[in-house]
Motif scaffolding. Structure first.
Motif, short mmCIF file in Angstrom:
data_model
loop_
_atom_site.label_atom_id
_atom_site.label_comp_id
_atom_site.label_asym_id
_atom_site.label_seq_id
_atom_site.Cartn_x
_atom_site.Cartn_y
_atom_site.Cartn_z
N UNK A 342 0.86 -1.18 0.00
CA UNK A 342 0.00 0.00 0.00
C UNK A 342 0.90 1.23 0.00
N UNK A 343 0.50 2.24 -0.75
CA UNK A 343 1.35 3.42 -0.78
C UNK A 343 0.65 4.66 -1.30
N UNK A 344 1.25 5.80 -0.97
CA UNK A 344 0.84 7.10 -1.50
C UNK A 344 2.11 7.80 -1.97
N UNK A 345 2.10 8.26 -3.22
CA UNK A 345 3.25 8.94 -3.81
C UNK A 345 2.83 10.28 -4.40
N UNK A 346 3.69 11.26 -4.27
CA UNK A 346 3.48 12.57 -4.89
C UNK A 346 4.70 12.95 -5.69
N UNK A 347 4.50 13.58 -6.85
CA UNK A 347 5.62 13.93 -7.72
C UNK A 347 5.40 15.29 -8.36
N UNK A 348 6.50 16.00 -8.57
CA UNK A 348 6.49 17.28 -9.29
C UNK A 348 7.44 17.14 -10.47
N UNK A 349 6.91 17.26 -11.69
CA UNK A 349 7.71 17.08 -12.90
C UNK A 349 7.95 18.42 -13.59
N UNK A 350 9.20 18.72 -13.86
CA UNK A 350 9.58 19.86 -14.69
C UNK A 350 9.94 19.29 -16.07
N UNK A 351 9.28 19.75 -17.11
CA UNK A 351 9.52 19.10 -18.40
C UNK A 351 9.35 20.08 -19.57
N UNK A 352 9.98 19.69 -20.65
CA UNK A 352 9.77 20.33 -21.95
C UNK A 352 9.88 19.23 -23.00
N UNK A 353 8.89 19.14 -23.88
CA UNK A 353 8.89 18.05 -24.86
C UNK A 353 8.40 18.57 -26.21
#
Length: 594
Positions: A342-353
């Motif tokens: 069981x888990x909770x994850x948070x992410x912040x992505x900086x991107x250019x594509x």
């Protein structure tokens, strides 16, 4: 007076009819010209130079113009991406047109994120053209802009070319235990896929196994893809090693463009092992578990100047794998595959594509979109495994670049770790470097070479699985018994795309060299080295839905038991194009891809 009013009404109706006829005539004229241009862009001759262009180049001169109308045009099978084909192929195309239901205009419009009366954004148009090409039932797409004289408006025509959506596959063990699959990836032209599979195996109880799945692209025009399935053939979201039955549902909404706000998904499945081969109770792993997974993300920066593609994306994910029954055998008690997670994850992505268009990567001449740009994603969360909850942190870096002559590369570096009393635990470093040369032309033959290097390292292992070698690293080899904490792998391949064609099927012989090294401090030897030399043939008909068919033979000088062996494998439905998502849901670092 009554007669005069009647005359006015009749004149008004006649005027409306004239205006409508003129509008229809204008629409037909615009669509016809745009269709001709679209056919030129989609079709190519075998001797043409390889396509290499930015996805948005053709739209830049119209930036800021107002979109007046959006028309849809669909090309039939008689028009080939290779230009003029042999008469037998043309006849086959005409037969396919009669059997195939073209994609409906409504289905195409459900996959458009451009609208009338908004300003032309060249980069958004490029994204939408690529999004249409990424649909499995569409071979290629082009968006054509037609200026409206003496105005700042333009008309847009979306030109698409379907693939023949009905396909089949034969697998299993031939002839003793064959498995047959039939599917339609564009049922009734609505972007929905129905797939049925049947297995016949006399050693199995029951002797037949069945699976069915249904998918709908852009459900209700939401850009969310819906899938429901039932399987008795171990084709679900399988975690365990036994043959599993499963039923489930999945909804997935990708970030289709940097100008979209939301992405997310949800999936749930019920899975259970089934002793269909009557193994002894002492060796059969009897287990049952449920999986649920939810994530949601928001994209920042969509209102930046259109030339600025730098974005930030924040996402939250919650997942749960709950075992209702666990295997009774003691040796599997501590394996993470058979324990709750069981888990909770948070992410912040900086991107250019961004993307450029080319050919001959995974396809045989179809347009393929190659990404370039960067992404940096720090992730934090809390995960409970083997009955112990611990904080988790990771950072993922990805850079993809393109050279002017057409070669391109990718560099990925991921690292993550759990924390236990301020000490790192189950830490992972996983990196990949890939390089594809440009296409070299030798007359009507084309050659592309590729190389891929990977490195993986485990630290302070507690619940993670040890490093493995699987068929993507060395075809025909599976090494999973060693307690390896370090792995290097290298793959070099050269493919020759020939002009040879048999009823629309094109051929590409290839040769590859694969090697991998496992470091295992606790084993009899510190280092194990494996090699594989492969050659084979890939064939594909770009008009058909099923993917590339590959016949591969591999010589392995020394396997996990110290013996040499040959491996022969026939694979169908290899991925038909390189896809790339702008962002992904937060996840643990994956180092044992399967």
């Amino acid at each position: 007076m009554r007669d005069f009013s009647l005359i006015l009404v009749l004149l008004f109706i006649s005027f409306l009819g004239y205006a409508q006829d003129k509008k229809d005539s204008t629409k037909t004229s615009i669509s016809k010209k745009a269709l001709e241009e679209g056919i030129k862009l989609i079709s190519k001759s075998g001797s043409d130079s390889v396509l290499l262009e930015e996805s948005d180049d053709r739209f830049l001169p119209y930036s800021g113009n107002i979109i007046r109308n959006i028309f849809i045009q669909i090309i039939g099978f008689e028009k080939s991406i290779y230009g003029n084909e042999k008469p037998i192929v043309q006849k086959t195309g005409k037969i396919a047109n009669k059997l195939h239901k073209n994609t409906r205009e409504k289905t195409i419009r459900q996959n458009l994120f451009i609208k009338p009366f908004e300003k032309v954004n060249p980069y958004k148009l490029g994204d939408n053209e690529r999004h249409l090409r990424n649909q499995k039932f569409i071979l290629d797409s082009r968006i054509i802009i037609t200026p409206v004289e003496n105005t700042d408006s333009v008309d847009i025509t979306v030109v698409t070319r379907d693939v023949f959506s009905i396909g089949f596959a034969v697998g299993g063990t031939i002839p003793t235990a064959p498995k047959f699959t039939i599917y339609d990836a564009n049922l009734s032209g609505r972007g929905q896929r129905l797939e049925l599979t049947m297995l016949f195996d006399p050693d199995r109880k029951p002797k037949t196994g069945f699976s069915a799945s249904f998918e709908k692209t852009s459900f209700l025009g939401s850009f969310a893809d819906l899938q429901v399935f039932y399987t008795e053939l171990n084709t679900g979201f399988s975690y365990g090693d036994e043959k599993e039955f499963a039923t489930g549902i999945k909804i997935d909404r990708k970030l289709v463009s940097p100008y979209s706000r939301l992405a997310g998904g949800a999936q749930w499945s019920k899975n259970w092992s089934k002793n269909v081969y009557s193994r002894p109770d002492s060796s059969f792993l009897d287990y049952r578990y449920n999986l649920s997974d939810f994530w949601l993300g928001y994209n920042f920066g969509i209102n930046k100047p259109i030339t600025n593609r730098n974005r930030k994306f924040i996402a939250l994910r919650a997942f749960d794998g709950y075992f209702l029954n666990r295997p009774e055998q003691d040796e599997f008690y501590r394996q993470t595959s058979y324990n709750n997670i069981t888990g909770v994850l948070g992410a912040l992505t900086f991107y250019k594509r961004d993307f450029f268009k080319t050919q001959y990567i995974f396809g045989f001449g179809r347009t393929e979109d190659v990404p370039y740009g960067y992404s940096i994603t720090p992730t934090i969360g809390w995960v409970d495994r083997l009955g112990a909850g611990k904080p988790y942190a990771a950072i993922e870096f990805e850079y993809k670049g393109v050279f002017e002559q057409g070669s391109f590369y990718e560099v990925i570096l991921n690292t993550g770790t759990f924390l236990n009393n301020s000490q790192i635990e189950d830490a992972v470093i996983h990196s990949t470097v890939s390089y594809f040369t440009r296409v070299y032309s030798l007359g009507n033959f084309k050659i592309r070479n590729a190389a891929n290097f990977t490195f993986a390292k485990l630290f302070n292992t507690y619940a993670n699985n040890w490093l493995e070698i699987y068929s993507d690293i060395i075809p025909g080899l599976r090494v999973r018994e060693l307690q390896a904490d370090e792995r290097y792998s290298l793959k070099i391949e050269s493919a020759l795309y020939t002009p040879w064609s048999l009823i629309g099927f094109r051929m590409a012989p290839f040769i590859s060299f694969n090697t991998a090294i496992l470091n295992c401090p606790e084993c009899d030897k510190d280092k194990y080295t494996f090699y594989g030399i492969s050659t084979g043939l890939r064939i594909r008909n770009e008009n058909l839905i099923f993917g590339t068919i590959e016949l591969r033979g591999t010589y392995i000088p020394e396997d996990e038991f110290g013996d040499s062996k040959f491996s022969f494998k026939l694979r169908q439905n290899l991925r038909f194009r390189k896809t790339d998502d702008f962002v992904k849901p937060p996840s643990l670092i994956n180092y044992n891809y399967r």
